[in-house]
Write an enzyme that holds these catalytic residues in place. Structure first.
Site, short mmCIF file in Angstrom:
data_model
loop_
_atom_site.label_atom_id
_atom_site.label_comp_id
_atom_site.label_asym_id
_atom_site.label_seq_id
_atom_site.Cartn_x
_atom_site.Cartn_y
_atom_site.Cartn_z
N CYS A 70 1.05 -1.16 -0.31
CA CYS A 70 0.09 -0.17 -0.03
C CYS A 70 1.08 1.39 0.03
O CYS A 70 1.90 1.06 -0.30
CB CYS A 70 -1.29 -0.62 1.00
SG CYS A 70 -0.14 -0.49 2.60
N ALA A 71 0.93 1.89 0.72
CA ALA A 71 1.68 3.48 0.79
C ALA A 71 2.57 3.11 1.55
O ALA A 71 3.59 3.34 1.10
CB ALA A 71 0.59 4.82 1.03
#
Ligand code: ZN
Length: 130
Positions: A70-71
């Protein structure tokens, strides 16, 4: 088929990303549309991840390694990877996937260390990895 979650660094991922049996799974939500993404990555947003796992399983036919991120790969990446591992066990389908990994530091770490990113708007991204 003892599968467990392992971590991979950006430089390790660079080394294997061109392998056609490796799939990169981006589980960021709306930020994928305004941030860039890792070339060739699939997108299965974390907010709908649970219901889309059957689609993901179809999409990764022929792959043996999945790399989730994800981030930051702190919450959404590892939790979706865990969910998918459980799902693989539950469907008892030998999908041929023997490694489920999480990209350390996520997309932000990848980008910050100068790794190549793609800014296309194709879904799925068809650019070559690296
Ligand atoms: Zn792209």
């Amino acid at each position: 088929m003892a599968r467990s979650l392992t971590y991979i660094t950006a430089s390790q991922l660079i080394a294997i990303a061109r392998n056609p049996r490796v799939a990169i799974v981006d589980v960021r939500d709306e930020e994928r549309s305004y941030d860039a993404h890792i070339a060739g990555s699939l997108h299965y947003a974390s907010d709908t991840f649970g219901e889309r796992m059957p689609d993901l399983l179809q999409a990764v036919k022929g792959k043996d390694t999945l790399v989730f991120h994800c981030a930051l790969s702190k919450v959404r990446g590892p939790s979706c990877a865990h969910m998918f591992l459980d799902y693989l066990t539950e469907v008892k389908e030998d999908a041929g996937i023997n490694k489920v990994m999480v990209l350390e530091r996520g997309f932000n770490g990848w980008h910050a260390s100068g790794r190549p990113v793609c800014r296309c708007t194709n879904a799925p991204c068809t650019s070559d990895s690296t």
